[in-house]
Design a protein around this motif. Structure first.
Motif, short mmCIF file in Angstrom:
data_model
loop_
_atom_site.label_atom_id
_atom_site.label_comp_id
_atom_site.label_asym_id
_atom_site.label_seq_id
_atom_site.Cartn_x
_atom_site.Cartn_y
_atom_site.Cartn_z
N LYS A 179 0.82 -1.22 0.00
CA LYS A 179 0.00 0.00 0.00
C LYS A 179 0.85 1.26 0.00
CE LYS A 179 -2.19 -0.91 3.76
NZ LYS A 179 -1.67 -2.26 3.92
N SER A 180 1.77 1.34 0.94
CA SER A 180 2.58 2.55 1.05
C SER A 180 3.42 2.76 -0.20
CB SER A 180 3.47 2.49 2.29
OG SER A 180 2.68 2.37 3.46
N SER A 181 3.99 1.68 -0.72
CA SER A 181 4.80 1.78 -1.94
C SER A 181 3.96 2.27 -3.11
CB SER A 181 5.38 0.42 -2.31
OG SER A 181 6.15 -0.09 -1.24
N ALA A 184 4.69 8.03 2.31
CA ALA A 184 4.04 6.99 3.10
C ALA A 184 5.15 6.02 3.49
CB ALA A 184 2.96 6.30 2.29
N ARG A 185 5.24 5.70 4.74
CA ARG A 185 6.34 4.87 5.19
C ARG A 185 6.22 3.45 4.64
NH1 ARG A 185 6.42 4.68 11.29
NH2 ARG A 185 6.29 6.92 11.02
N THR A 186 7.28 2.95 4.08
CA THR A 186 7.28 1.55 3.63
C THR A 186 8.16 0.76 4.57
OG1 THR A 186 9.12 1.98 2.14
CG2 THR A 186 6.93 2.09 1.20
N ARG A 229 3.29 -2.55 10.23
CA ARG A 229 3.82 -1.38 10.92
C ARG A 229 2.85 -0.20 10.95
NH1 ARG A 229 9.38 -0.65 10.82
NH2 ARG A 229 9.02 1.54 11.22
N THR A 230 2.02 -0.11 9.92
CA THR A 230 1.11 1.02 9.83
C THR A 230 -0.16 0.69 10.61
OG1 THR A 230 1.92 1.14 7.58
CG2 THR A 230 0.24 2.73 8.17
N GLN A 231 -0.28 1.19 11.81
CA GLN A 231 -1.40 0.78 12.66
C GLN A 231 -2.52 1.80 12.74
OE1 GLN A 231 -0.05 -0.78 16.41
NE2 GLN A 231 1.77 -1.64 15.47
N VAL A 259 -5.76 8.31 2.03
CA VAL A 259 -5.81 7.75 3.37
C VAL A 259 -5.28 6.33 3.34
CG1 VAL A 259 -7.26 7.34 5.39
CG2 VAL A 259 -7.88 9.15 3.77
N ASP A 260 -4.20 6.13 4.06
CA ASP A 260 -3.56 4.81 4.16
C ASP A 260 -4.22 4.11 5.35
OD1 ASP A 260 -1.82 2.69 4.02
OD2 ASP A 260 -0.01 3.85 4.46
N LEU A 261 -5.04 3.11 5.06
CA LEU A 261 -5.75 2.41 6.14
C LEU A 261 -4.88 1.28 6.68
CD1 LEU A 261 -9.51 2.10 5.13
CD2 LEU A 261 -8.31 3.99 6.19
MG MG Z 1 2.21 0.77 4.82
#
Ligand code: MG
Ligand code: GTP
Length: 192
Positions: free
Chosen positions: A36-38, A50-52, A58-60, A74-76
């Motif tokens: 997702k982040s990538s 967006a942090r990969t 890791r993305t909580q 929005v990164d869910l």
């Molecule tokens: Mg992520």
């Protein structure tokens, strides 16, 4: 779409922390570590917004990004990371479910799957869920660079069958494949 600005706005664990203005939002969903982040970073043409991570899950929180000062990504939280403690898993899905059920600003949900793998039961649940709440969504099959053309063709056919859906967008954050197509879908959803 020409990107003139892309900024991280905030992380939110609770509804009280969601942005309150009415600008439209595009949500990115999928199982943990699916990319997702990538994908978001490659869409925006920036590294590390967006942090990969190579550590799944890791993305909580819900992460909000403002693009061109006009709309948000929005990164869910990723779902179905098997090794997360149960209490943590429940908190993730509650945060994402809440958002999908209630968010009026949400104009498009992008469901990201790994083009290498068969959809999981969580993927199927998510599709049911999006249909139930009549959320416009599209399926993006990422990491396509990791497959041969033959494998890709076979797996995409399987995706269409399992989801009973129209063609997913074939994507690669590494090569940029699918970027133009995905942007045009996003632009269309922002025009409504
Ligand atoms: Mg992520
Ligand atoms: P969480 O937020 O931790 O759930 O993960 P995520 O879904 O945001 O995935 P992330 O973007 O952090 O990517 C996970 C791993 O897959 C990283 O090592 C990425 O470099 C790799 N990856 C993501 N997209 C692609 C792609 O299109 N091609 C290839 N080859 N690798 C990818």
């Amino acid at each position: 779409m020409k990107i003139t600005s892309a900024e991280f706005l905030k992380s939110a664990f609770d509804e009280a922390d969601w942005p309150r203005d009415s600008i439209p939002e595009i949500a990115f969903l999928g199982r943990s570590n699916v990319g997702k982040s990538s994908l978001m970073n490659s869409l925006l043409g920036v590294r590390g917004l967006a942090r990969t991570s190579s550590t799944p899950g890791r993305t909580q929180a819900l992460n909000f990004f403002v693009i061109n000062r006009k709309f948000r990504f929005v990164d869910l939280p990723g779902y179905g990371y098997a090794r997360a403690p149960k209490a943590v898993k429940q908190k993730w899905s509650a945060a994402a479910d809440d958002y999908l059920a209630k968010r009026e600003q949400l104009v498009l949900s992008i469901h990201i799957v790994d083009s290498r793998h068969e959809p999981t039961k969580h993927d199927l649940q998510l599709q049911d869920w999006l249909k139930h709440y009549q959320r416009p969504n599209l399926i993006v099959a990422t990491k396509s660079d990791k497959l041969s053309n033959n494998e890709l063709r076979r797996n995409i056919a399987r995706l269409i069958q399992v989801f009973a859906s129209t063609d997913p967008i074939i994507y690669s954050a590494t090569s940029g494949r699918g970027r133009v197509e995905l942007w045009s879908a996003i632009e269309k959803s922002l025009k409504h």
